[in-house]
Write a protein that holds these residues in place. Structure first.
Motif, PDB file in Angstrom:
ATOM      1  N   GLU A 242       0.802  -1.226   0.000  1.00 43.02           N
ATOM      2  CA  GLU A 242       0.000   0.000   0.000  1.00 43.02           C
ATOM      3  C   GLU A 242       0.836   1.278   0.000  1.00 43.02           C
ATOM      4  O   GLU A 242       0.526   2.226  -0.719  1.00 43.02           O
ATOM      5  CB  GLU A 242      -0.926   0.011   1.222  1.00 43.02           C
ATOM      6  CG  GLU A 242      -1.948  -1.110   1.226  1.00 43.02           C
ATOM      7  CD  GLU A 242      -2.873  -1.031   2.414  1.00 43.02           C
ATOM      8  OE1 GLU A 242      -4.081  -1.321   2.235  1.00 43.02           O
ATOM      9  OE2 GLU A 242      -2.411  -0.689   3.529  1.00 43.02           O
ATOM     10  N   ASP A 243       1.871   1.328   0.797  1.00 43.99           N
ATOM     11  CA  ASP A 243       2.664   2.547   0.913  1.00 43.99           C
ATOM     12  C   ASP A 243       4.064   2.183   1.376  1.00 43.99           C
ATOM     13  O   ASP A 243       4.254   1.168   2.064  1.00 43.99           O
ATOM     14  CB  ASP A 243       2.013   3.508   1.921  1.00 43.99           C
ATOM     15  CG  ASP A 243       2.515   4.935   1.789  1.00 43.99           C
ATOM     16  OD1 ASP A 243       3.260   5.219   0.829  1.00 43.99           O
ATOM     17  OD2 ASP A 243       2.177   5.768   2.656  1.00 43.99           O
ATOM     18  N   ALA A 244       5.051   2.995   1.007  1.00 40.79           N
ATOM     19  CA  ALA A 244       6.439   2.709   1.381  1.00 40.79           C
ATOM     20  C   ALA A 244       7.215   4.020   1.452  1.00 40.79           C
ATOM     21  O   ALA A 244       7.077   4.880   0.577  1.00 40.79           O
ATOM     22  CB  ALA A 244       7.087   1.773   0.359  1.00 40.79           C
ATOM     23  N   TRP A 245       8.014   4.152   2.506  1.00 43.34           N
ATOM     24  CA  TRP A 245       8.825   5.361   2.629  1.00 43.34           C
ATOM     25  C   TRP A 245      10.056   5.081   3.479  1.00 43.34           C
ATOM     26  O   TRP A 245      10.146   4.077   4.195  1.00 43.34           O
ATOM     27  CB  TRP A 245       8.019   6.508   3.207  1.00 43.34           C
ATOM     28  CG  TRP A 245       7.567   6.356   4.625  1.00 43.34           C
ATOM     29  CD1 TRP A 245       8.152   6.871   5.751  1.00 43.34           C
ATOM     30  CD2 TRP A 245       6.407   5.646   5.085  1.00 43.34           C
ATOM     31  NE1 TRP A 245       7.440   6.526   6.875  1.00 43.34           N
ATOM     32  CE2 TRP A 245       6.369   5.776   6.498  1.00 43.34           C
ATOM     33  CE3 TRP A 245       5.406   4.905   4.443  1.00 43.34           C
ATOM     34  CZ2 TRP A 245       5.371   5.205   7.268  1.00 43.34           C
ATOM     35  CZ3 TRP A 245       4.407   4.325   5.216  1.00 43.34           C
ATOM     36  CH2 TRP A 245       4.392   4.476   6.606  1.00 43.34           C
ATOM     37  N   ASP A 261       3.691  -0.441   4.399  1.00 46.13           N
ATOM     38  CA  ASP A 261       2.365  -0.898   4.798  1.00 46.13           C
ATOM     39  C   ASP A 261       1.845  -1.904   3.783  1.00 46.13           C
ATOM     40  O   ASP A 261       1.893  -1.643   2.566  1.00 46.13           O
ATOM     41  CB  ASP A 261       1.390   0.281   4.887  1.00 46.13           C
ATOM     42  CG  ASP A 261       1.659   1.182   6.082  1.00 46.13           C
ATOM     43  OD1 ASP A 261       2.307   0.707   7.049  1.00 46.13           O
ATOM     44  OD2 ASP A 261       1.229   2.350   6.053  1.00 46.13           O
ATOM     45  N   TYR A 262       1.338  -3.021   4.291  1.00 42.82           N
ATOM     46  CA  TYR A 262       0.770  -4.078   3.460  1.00 42.82           C
ATOM     47  C   TYR A 262      -0.688  -4.320   3.851  1.00 42.82           C
ATOM     48  O   TYR A 262      -1.028  -4.278   5.039  1.00 42.82           O
ATOM     49  CB  TYR A 262       1.542  -5.391   3.647  1.00 42.82           C
ATOM     50  CG  TYR A 262       3.003  -5.337   3.288  1.00 42.82           C
ATOM     51  CD1 TYR A 262       3.455  -5.686   2.016  1.00 42.82           C
ATOM     52  CD2 TYR A 262       3.961  -4.951   4.234  1.00 42.82           C
ATOM     53  CE1 TYR A 262       4.805  -5.653   1.693  1.00 42.82           C
ATOM     54  CE2 TYR A 262       5.313  -4.913   3.920  1.00 42.82           C
ATOM     55  CZ  TYR A 262       5.727  -5.263   2.645  1.00 42.82           C
ATOM     56  OH  TYR A 262       7.074  -5.231   2.341  1.00 42.82           O
ATOM     57  N   ASP A 263      -1.500  -4.593   2.881  1.00 41.02           N
ATOM     58  CA  ASP A 263      -2.904  -4.949   3.144  1.00 41.02           C
ATOM     59  C   ASP A 263      -2.973  -6.447   3.458  1.00 41.02           C
ATOM     60  O   ASP A 263      -3.466  -7.254   2.665  1.00 41.02           O
ATOM     61  CB  ASP A 263      -3.761  -4.617   1.936  1.00 41.02           C
ATOM     62  CG  ASP A 263      -5.251  -4.886   2.193  1.00 41.02           C
ATOM     63  OD1 ASP A 263      -5.635  -5.033   3.374  1.00 41.02           O
ATOM     64  OD2 ASP A 263      -6.017  -4.967   1.207  1.00 41.02           O
ATOM     65  N   ILE A 264      -2.408  -6.801   4.607  1.00 38.71           N
ATOM     66  CA  ILE A 264      -2.347  -8.189   5.053  1.00 38.71           C
ATOM     67  C   ILE A 264      -2.699  -8.232   6.528  1.00 38.71           C
ATOM     68  O   ILE A 264      -2.178  -7.441   7.326  1.00 38.71           O
ATOM     69  CB  ILE A 264      -0.948  -8.789   4.860  1.00 38.71           C
ATOM     70  CG1 ILE A 264      -0.536  -8.789   3.387  1.00 38.71           C
ATOM     71  CG2 ILE A 264      -0.868 -10.204   5.432  1.00 38.71           C
ATOM     72  CD1 ILE A 264       0.906  -9.191   3.142  1.00 38.71           C
ATOM     73  N   GLU A 265      -3.571  -9.113   6.922  1.00 36.04           N
ATOM     74  CA  GLU A 265      -3.887  -9.325   8.336  1.00 36.04           C
ATOM     75  C   GLU A 265      -2.875 -10.310   8.886  1.00 36.04           C
ATOM     76  O   GLU A 265      -2.847 -11.474   8.495  1.00 36.04           O
ATOM     77  CB  GLU A 265      -5.309  -9.859   8.499  1.00 36.04           C
ATOM     78  CG  GLU A 265      -6.389  -8.847   8.191  1.00 36.04           C
ATOM     79  CD  GLU A 265      -6.439  -7.722   9.202  1.00 36.04           C
ATOM     80  OE1 GLU A 265      -6.034  -7.962  10.362  1.00 36.04           O
ATOM     81  OE2 GLU A 265      -6.883  -6.625   8.840  1.00 36.04           O
ATOM     82  N   ILE A 266      -2.037  -9.858   9.816  1.00 35.22           N
ATOM     83  CA  ILE A 266      -0.988 -10.697  10.331  1.00 35.22           C
ATOM     84  C   ILE A 266      -1.444 -11.608  11.465  1.00 35.22           C
ATOM     85  O   ILE A 266      -0.913 -12.684  11.681  1.00 35.22           O
ATOM     86  CB  ILE A 266       0.209  -9.844  10.800  1.00 35.22           C
ATOM     87  CG1 ILE A 266       1.441 -10.715  11.062  1.00 35.22           C
ATOM     88  CG2 ILE A 266      -0.155  -8.997  12.010  1.00 35.22           C
ATOM     89  CD1 ILE A 266       2.682  -9.926  11.383  1.00 35.22           C
TER      90      ILE A 266
END
Length: 268
Positions: A242-245, A261-266
């Motif tokens: 989703e986003d990276a910085w 940020d990943y759209d993954i439920e850990i």
């Protein structure tokens, strides 16, 4: 799921410089730490574990080898220490946490910058030979991993920049480890042939995105940097990025944290 990766050049020093204070504001699910330079038993001391996290670390036979570790707010299903490579495992270069829907690993490659021809004392291998041997072994491990159905994220300080856009122009013509043709070709194979995903570049196309400023480079957090720190993802994760910085305002070491940020439920 938010994943942070940072090479700290000594965890105790980074903590003294405010690493845990910074981390408290990040809301990270998993934090991968390379080059902690500590012994595993030291993590029994709560001052080395941020509040709300579990700690899993591996060290090397010699502390200067660095060692890697994972802080996580979620209990993993399993922790894997090493990737069945005798040299790398003795030096504490790999640890992996398996969660329900994804595995997150922390990886530290040997650094040969400025010591390329120095003999290590082992079979007359040079420091660059030592790094190349690790990269070959890790590449074989990645090739096997990328064939699995399970999804993986590897937070790795590979001590190597990939493209000219990943280093300051002042380094482009230097004959030093970290940007040698065969080292960059290794990354070509990883991404172009094996299908591994450079998670940061998947969503962040901006220029001057560096994570490391060599100690001998003039200035601090200027333009004279390299992007040698990665979050490597299996292809199934590509659409979940989703986003990276890069937080290049930190002062914990000569590396900056990379946050994705990943759209993954850990969790379970």
């Amino acid at each position: 799921m938010r994943v942070v990766s940072i090479s700290v050049n000594g965890l105790a020093q980074a903590i003294d410089r405010g690493f845990f204070d910074w981390l408290a504001d990040q809301d990270a699910d998993v934090v991968c730490v390379q080059d902690h330079r500590m012994r595993v038993y030291e993590f029994d001391d709560p001052r080395y574990v941020p509040e709300g996290y579990e700690a899993y670390f591996i060290d090397g036979e010699e502390t200067e080898h660095g060692g890697v570790g994972i802080y996580t707010r979620h209990f993993p299903k399993a922790i894997i220490y090493g990737f069945a490579n005798e040299m790398a495992d003795r030096e504490g270069r790999f640890i992996q946490a398996d969660f329900d829907k994804v595995s997150v690993a922390c990886v530290l490659a040997p650094c040969a910058l400025g010591r390329e021809d120095e003999v290590t004392g082992e079979n007359d291998l040079t420091v660059l030979d030592h790094k190349d041997a690790f990269m070959e072994a890790f590449g074989q491990h990645m090739q096997k991993t990328l064939r699995k159905r399970r999804q993986f994220i590897f937070c790795a300080n590979l001590q190597t920049a990939h493209h000219v856009t990943d280093t300051s122009p002042r380094y482009h013509k230097l004959d030093v480890s970290g940007f040698l043709p065969h080292e960059r070709a290794w990354l070509d194979r990883l991404f172009d042939e094996m299908g591994c995903v450079d998670a940061f570049r998947e969503v962040n196309k901006e220029g001057d995105q560096f994570t490391w400023w060599p100690e001998w480079a003039e200035g601090w957090r200027k333009h004279a940097g390299w992007r040698t720190d990665y979050q490597l993802a299996t292809p199934g994760i590509r659409k979940a990025i989703e986003d990276a910085w890069i937080d290049d305002e930190t002062r914990f070491s000569d590396h900056a944290p990379i946050i994705i940020d990943y759209d993954i439920e850990i969790g379970f």
